[in-house]
Design a protein around this motif. Structure first.
Motif, PDB file in Angstrom:
ATOM      1  N   GLY A   9       0.760  -1.134   0.320  1.00  0.00           N
ATOM      2  CA  GLY A   9       0.330   0.051  -0.065  1.00  0.00           C
ATOM      3  C   GLY A   9       1.197   1.111   0.119  1.00  0.00           C
ATOM      4  O   GLY A   9       1.750   1.393  -0.738  1.00  0.00           O
ATOM      5  N   THR A  10       0.147   2.497   0.712  1.00  0.00           N
ATOM      6  CA  THR A  10       1.282   3.794   1.159  1.00  0.00           C
ATOM      7  C   THR A  10       2.032   3.559   0.866  1.00  0.00           C
ATOM      8  O   THR A  10       3.616   3.985   0.703  1.00  0.00           O
ATOM      9  CB  THR A  10       0.369   4.172   1.638  1.00  0.00           C
ATOM     10  N   ILE A  11       2.757   2.962   2.390  1.00  0.00           N
ATOM     11  CA  ILE A  11       3.989   2.361   3.201  1.00  0.00           C
ATOM     12  C   ILE A  11       4.790   1.780   2.118  1.00  0.00           C
ATOM     13  O   ILE A  11       5.849   2.189   2.572  1.00  0.00           O
ATOM     14  CB  ILE A  11       3.895   2.418   4.394  1.00  0.00           C
ATOM     15  N   GLY A  12       4.153   1.073   2.150  1.00  0.00           N
ATOM     16  CA  GLY A  12       4.946  -0.398   1.652  1.00  0.00           C
ATOM     17  C   GLY A  12       5.698   0.059  -0.026  1.00  0.00           C
ATOM     18  O   GLY A  12       6.550   0.156  -0.128  1.00  0.00           O
ATOM     19  N   ALA A  13       4.918   0.967  -0.426  1.00  0.00           N
ATOM     20  CA  ALA A  13       5.330   1.647  -1.718  1.00  0.00           C
ATOM     21  C   ALA A  13       6.451   2.509  -1.296  1.00  0.00           C
ATOM     22  O   ALA A  13       7.909   2.490  -2.448  1.00  0.00           O
ATOM     23  CB  ALA A  13       4.636   2.488  -2.553  1.00  0.00           C
ATOM     24  N   VAL A  39       7.491  -9.083  -2.963  1.00  0.00           N
ATOM     25  CA  VAL A  39       6.557  -7.995  -1.754  1.00  0.00           C
ATOM     26  C   VAL A  39       5.253  -8.842  -2.557  1.00  0.00           C
ATOM     27  O   VAL A  39       5.136  -8.950  -3.983  1.00  0.00           O
ATOM     28  CB  VAL A  39       7.002  -6.409  -3.336  1.00  0.00           C
ATOM     29  N   VAL A  40       4.908  -9.019  -1.238  1.00  0.00           N
ATOM     30  CA  VAL A  40       3.383  -9.416  -1.348  1.00  0.00           C
ATOM     31  C   VAL A  40       1.824  -8.875  -1.375  1.00  0.00           C
ATOM     32  O   VAL A  40       2.078  -7.903   0.025  1.00  0.00           O
ATOM     33  CB  VAL A  40       3.317 -10.994  -0.942  1.00  0.00           C
ATOM     34  N   ASP A  41       0.991  -8.218  -1.954  1.00  0.00           N
ATOM     35  CA  ASP A  41       0.168  -7.286  -1.656  1.00  0.00           C
ATOM     36  C   ASP A  41      -1.528  -8.650  -2.452  1.00  0.00           C
ATOM     37  O   ASP A  41      -0.934  -9.248  -3.306  1.00  0.00           O
ATOM     38  CB  ASP A  41      -0.317  -6.525  -2.578  1.00  0.00           C
ATOM     39  N   SER A  58       3.929 -10.700  -5.977  1.00  0.00           N
ATOM     40  CA  SER A  58       2.950 -12.418  -5.992  1.00  0.00           C
ATOM     41  C   SER A  58       1.975 -12.149  -4.585  1.00  0.00           C
ATOM     42  O   SER A  58       2.244 -10.732  -3.888  1.00  0.00           O
ATOM     43  CB  SER A  58       4.444 -13.126  -4.776  1.00  0.00           C
ATOM     44  N   THR A  59       0.923 -12.330  -5.068  1.00  0.00           N
ATOM     45  CA  THR A  59      -0.349 -12.316  -4.846  1.00  0.00           C
ATOM     46  C   THR A  59      -0.618 -13.434  -2.719  1.00  0.00           C
ATOM     47  O   THR A  59      -1.123 -13.413  -2.346  1.00  0.00           O
ATOM     48  CB  THR A  59      -1.618 -12.618  -4.857  1.00  0.00           C
ATOM     49  N   ASP A  60       0.577 -14.312  -3.016  1.00  0.00           N
ATOM     50  CA  ASP A  60       0.868 -14.770  -1.786  1.00  0.00           C
ATOM     51  C   ASP A  60       1.673 -15.106  -1.118  1.00  0.00           C
ATOM     52  O   ASP A  60       2.973 -15.299  -1.039  1.00  0.00           O
ATOM     53  CB  ASP A  60       1.464 -16.644  -2.535  1.00  0.00           C
ATOM     54  N   ALA A  61       0.847 -14.847   0.177  1.00  0.00           N
ATOM     55  CA  ALA A  61       1.966 -13.970   1.283  1.00  0.00           C
ATOM     56  C   ALA A  61       3.394 -15.611   1.801  1.00  0.00           C
ATOM     57  O   ALA A  61       4.130 -15.225   2.079  1.00  0.00           O
ATOM     58  CB  ALA A  61       1.185 -13.934   2.607  1.00  0.00           C
ATOM     59  N   GLU A  75       5.220  -5.887   7.840  1.00  0.00           N
ATOM     60  CA  GLU A  75       4.941  -6.298   7.639  1.00  0.00           C
ATOM     61  C   GLU A  75       3.518  -5.567   7.950  1.00  0.00           C
ATOM     62  O   GLU A  75       3.964  -4.742   8.670  1.00  0.00           O
ATOM     63  CB  GLU A  75       3.734  -6.997   8.694  1.00  0.00           C
ATOM     64  N   LEU A  76       3.164  -4.720   7.012  1.00  0.00           N
ATOM     65  CA  LEU A  76       2.198  -3.598   6.203  1.00  0.00           C
ATOM     66  C   LEU A  76       0.584  -3.448   6.201  1.00  0.00           C
ATOM     67  O   LEU A  76       0.343  -2.571   5.133  1.00  0.00           O
ATOM     68  CB  LEU A  76       2.856  -2.699   5.519  1.00  0.00           C
ATOM     69  N   ILE A  77       0.022  -4.457   5.881  1.00  0.00           N
ATOM     70  CA  ILE A  77      -1.269  -4.438   5.673  1.00  0.00           C
ATOM     71  C   ILE A  77      -2.156  -4.137   6.799  1.00  0.00           C
ATOM     72  O   ILE A  77      -3.112  -3.414   6.825  1.00  0.00           O
ATOM     73  CB  ILE A  77      -1.725  -6.216   5.314  1.00  0.00           C
ATOM     74  N   GLY A  78      -1.541  -3.924   7.330  1.00  0.00           N
ATOM     75  CA  GLY A  78      -2.361  -3.254   9.421  1.00  0.00           C
ATOM     76  C   GLY A  78      -3.610  -4.578   9.439  1.00  0.00           C
ATOM     77  O   GLY A  78      -4.010  -5.104   8.899  1.00  0.00           O
TER      78      GLY A  78
END
Lengths: 423, 423
Positions: A9-13, A39-41, A58-61, A75-78
Motif C-alpha cells: 500500500g502507501t507505506i509499502g510503496a 513483495v506480496v499484496d 506475488s499475491t501469496d503470502a 508487515e504493512l497490511i495493518g
C-alpha cells in the motif's frame, strides 16, 4: 540478508522506493547485502508509482512466510487479521518481523512478543508510533537510565491538522475536516483519527515502553475532537493564551499511572503548541534527562517507510540485540481511575441568558467542592443562547462530571457542555 | 559488568547519582548486574553532594585502566590530555569507552575510532552533543535509511540563554552574560561558549555522523554572538518576524557540503525559534523522513549523565554492536568554500547620518551584484550615529564581504558592520 514485504500500500510503496533509491547506502551502513526479495499484496496490478521488478511481486503470502531464504518480514497490511497470523507464522518460521501495525500491537502485544522471545527473533515497530520520528528507540534505549515520569504526545496528524487549521483559518471543525479529506490528510471515514482511537492505540504502546504496563483500550479514557468549536479555540488563545491539541497522556504520580486521550489546553509557549499541521510531537520527562521532545512527520509514505527500513537495518546489524523494554522498576502500582484524576479545567456551556443562571451554576460547582477561577459570558442578550466559559482551579474529574450532570438538568442549558483539561 | 569512572566533576557526580538512585532499573533493563566499581579524580576530598563508598574512590587512573575486572571506562575529565591517553590505554586494554568529550573527538576522531575498531571495543559518545538529547543515536541508527540533507542545531545552552534572554528581557549582551554567570549557565571565562567554539566541536561530530566527512575546526567558519546588540534582536523580531539563534549548520547541496557556526535569523514560527533558555534543539532533514527535531537539555549534570549511563547500558546489552557511521554513500564531493556559500543577509551598520550615505552604500552593493530587499534607517538625526538595517536577497558571502570592505572605507561608517544569515 533477504527481506520480504507483505502489504504494497502507501507505506509499502515507500519502502520499495527507499530500496530503489538508497540500496547502496543500506548495504554500506549494514555491511551486508540487504535485498528486498519479494513483495506480496492481493492487488499487484494497480501501479504504485514506484519501479519494481514484476518477478518480485506475488499475491501469496506463503511466498514470503515459507521462503527459508527470507530473514526479515515487513508487515504493512495493518488491522488484526490476517496480519496477526502472518506475523505469528513469520516468527514461528524463525524470521524477524518489522511492523507499523499499532492496532495489532496494542491488542496482541503479549502474544506476539512472547512468540518472538521464544523463537529468539526480533519484532521491531518504530513506525507504529510517530511515523518517521524515532521516539520508540529513544524511549527504550536512549532514556534507558531514567524513570519516565510523563509522556505527552500529539500523535495523530489528522486531528492536529484539523485543530490547528481551525485556529489558523478561523473555521469550524467540519469545514477543516472536508479540506483535510480533499488533501488526503483525513480518511473518507475519519472516525478512527478524530475520535482518538488511533491516538489511544499509540498511547498503549508508549505506555508499555515508558512504564512497562499494558492497558487495553477499553480502560483508557478517550475523547475525540469533534465537539471542539471554533470559539473554544479562539477563547483559549485570546483569553487564556493556550492552544488546543489532541493529546495522549501518561503520567506517573505516587505510583499511580494516569492515562487519557483528550483534547487539552496547552500553554501557547509550550513546545507542543509549536506542533502544527500534520506534524507530531512527543514530549517525555525522565527523572534525569528532564524534558525532551521529538518532532517530525507522524505519517505519510516516505517518513513512515524511513522508520520501517531503519528497523530492518537495525536487525541486519544486530540480529541478536536484546531490547530493554518497560521501566525496569516497579514504579506503577496501579492505573488511576479516570474519575480520580485531577486537573484545571476549561468548560464551555451553551446557555439561554436570563437572570439567575450564574447563581444556579455556581451553586452546582460549589456543592461539589469545585473552585472557579473565572467565568465569562460573552455578548449576552437576554433570552438568547450564549456560550459561558469557565476555568476551574485544580478539580477532581469525578466531581466535575457530577457538577456538570446537575447543571445539565437546569432548564437554561442547551446541548452538551464541553470540558477540557488545561496542561 | 563493571564500570570505572574517570572524572568526578559535575557530570561525574550525576553519573554516581544515577547509579545510586536507579541501580535496580539499570540491572533489570540490561539483564546484568552493572556495578560502578571505581571513581577516579585528582580531588577526591571535596564533597560532590552525592553519596559514594569512600572505598571506591582513587586518585590513580591506573586503578581503572589496569584493572582487568573493569569492562567499561567512562571518561569525563574533558580536554585533550590526559583524556586522550586514558582513552587509548583503556582501548588498548580491551575496555569499552563512554565519553562526553567533544573537544577530543572533534580533534582525534580517527585515532580513537581506529584504535577501538582494531581492538573490537566500542566507543560511545551520545553525551558529547546535545547533553541529554538522544540526537546522535537517532542520526546514526534511526535515520539510517536516509540521505541526510541538512542539520541545523542550537547546541550551546549558554549562547542560547544569552540570546533569548536579550530578547525576553530587552537587555544588552553583557548584562545577560553577567546574569548567566551568576546563575551558573556561563563560565567565568565564557569565550569558548559565546564565540562558537563549543558549537563548532559539536558540529564536527554531527557532520561526521550525518555526512561521513571530517572537517577540522580550522576549516569551519565560526562566528560568536558577542557582536549582537539588543536592537538587532528587536529589529529582527519586530520588522522581519525572525528570532536570532546561534546555529551550527551543515547542509548538502549539489554534492558540496556547506558548514558554518554563526548567529542567524530564524523565522519566528520555525520550531528552532521555540528553543529558548539553556535548552538545545537539533533539526535534521533526511530525504525520506523529512524534517525531524530533537529538543531537550543540552547540558547539566543530570541530563548529560543520563546520556552517559544510557551509553553504558547499550554497551552492556550489546557489547558487539556494530554502529553504522557516516552516510554510507559518497554524497559529499567537497566542502564548499565559505565565501562561495549563498544566503539572504541581515546587515546592520552604524553610520553618521548625512546626505549621500544611502547613495554611496547602495553603490558598493551594486558594484558587487548584491540585490537589496530593504534598507531602514531609524530615528536619523543629521550628524549623529544611527543604525542602518539592510536585508539582501540571496547573496554570495564573498561578494557581501567585498562590498562590506568597501563600505568600511567610507568615512561615515562607525565600527564594524554585522552580517547575519537569514534562514
Amino acid at each position: 540478508m533477504k527481506v520480504g514485504l507483505i502489504g504494497f500500500g502507501t507505506i509499502g510503496a515507500g519502502v520499495v522506493e527507499i530500496f530503489n533509491r538508497n540500496q547502496e547506502l543500506i548495504n554500506r551502513k549494514t555491511g551486508r547485502k540487504v535485498e528486498l526479495k519479494r513483495v506480496v499484496d492481493l492487488d499487484i496490478e494497480t501501479p504504485r508509482g514506484v519501479e519494481i521488478d514484476p518477478e518480485k511481486l506475488s499475491t501469496d503470502a506463503d511466498d514470503i512466510l515459507e521462503d527459508p531464504d527470507i530473514d526479515i518480514v515487513i508487515e504493512l497490511i495493518g488491522g488484526y487479521e490476517p496480519a496477526r497470523s502472518f506475523i505469528l507464522r513469520a516468527i514461528e518460521n524463525g524470521k524477524h518481523v518489522v511492523t507499523a501495525n499499532k492496532a495489532l500491537l496494542a491488542r496482541h502485544w503479549d502474544e506476539i512478543m512472547s512468540a518472538a522471545s521464544e523463537k529468539g527473533v526480533r519484532v521491531a515497530f518504530e513506525a507504529s508510533v510517530g511515523g518517521g520520528i524515532p521516539v520508540l528507540k529513544a524511549l527504550n534505549e536512549s532514556l534507558a537510565a531514567n524513570r519516565i515520569q510523563s509522556i505527552y504526545g500529539i500523535i495523530n496528524g489528522t486531528a492536529n491538522y484539523i485543530l490547528t487549521g481551525m485556529a489558523s483559518e478561523g473555521c469550524e471543525f467540519e469545514e477543516v475536516l472536508r479540506e483535510a479529506q480533499r488533501l488526503g490528510y483525513a480518511e473518507r471515514d475519519p472516525t478512527f483519527d478524530i475520535e482518538g482511537h488511533d491516538t489511544a492505540q499509540k498511547l498503549i504502546i508508549l505506555t508499555l515502553l515508558g512504564f512497562g504496563v499494558y492497558v487495553p483500550e477499553e480502560k483508557l479514557h478517550v475523547m475525540g475532537i469533534s465537539n471542539i468549536k471554533r470559539h473554544d479555540i479562539e477563547y483559549a488563545l485570546e483569553e487564556l493564551n493556550h492552544t488546543v491539541r489532541l493529546l495522549a497522556a501518561a503520567r506517573l504520580e505516587d505510583g499511580e499511572l494516569e492515562l487519557w486521550v483528550m483534547p487539552a489546553l496547552v500553554p501557547a509557549d509550550h513546545l507542543l503548541s509549536s506542533v502544527t499541521g500534520v506534524y507530531n510531537g512527543i514530549y517525555i520527562e525522565g527523572d534525569f534527562t528532564g524534558p525532551v521532545m521529538f518532532y517530525g512527520k507522524g505519517a505519510g509514505r516516505r517518513a513512515t517507510a524511513s522508520a520501517v527500513v531503519a528497523d530492518c537495518m537495525d536487525i541486519v546489524i544486530n540480529p541478536e540485540k536484546r531490547i530493554p523494554m518497560g521501566p525496569g522498576f516497579e514504579a506503577v502500582k496501579s492505573v488511576r481511575e479516570f474519575s480520580r484524576t485531577t486537573s484545571r479545567y476549561y468548560i464551555r456551556l451553551e446557555a439561554v441568558d436570563r437572570p439567575g443562571v450564574l447563581h444556579e451554576m455556581a451553586g452546582a460547582f460549589s456543592r461539589h467542592g469545585i473552585s472557579i477561577e473565572s467565568v465569562t459570558q460573552r455578548g449576552a442578550v437576554e433570552g438568547e443562547t450564549v456560550p459561558i466559559y469557565i476555568v476551574t482551579h485544580s478539580t477532581m474529574e469525578g466531581d466535575l462530571q457530577r457538577a456538570l450532570s446537575e447543571i445539565m438538568e437546569m432548564e437554561w442549558v442547551m446541548g452538551e457542555p464541553l470540558s477540557l483539561r488545561i496542561l
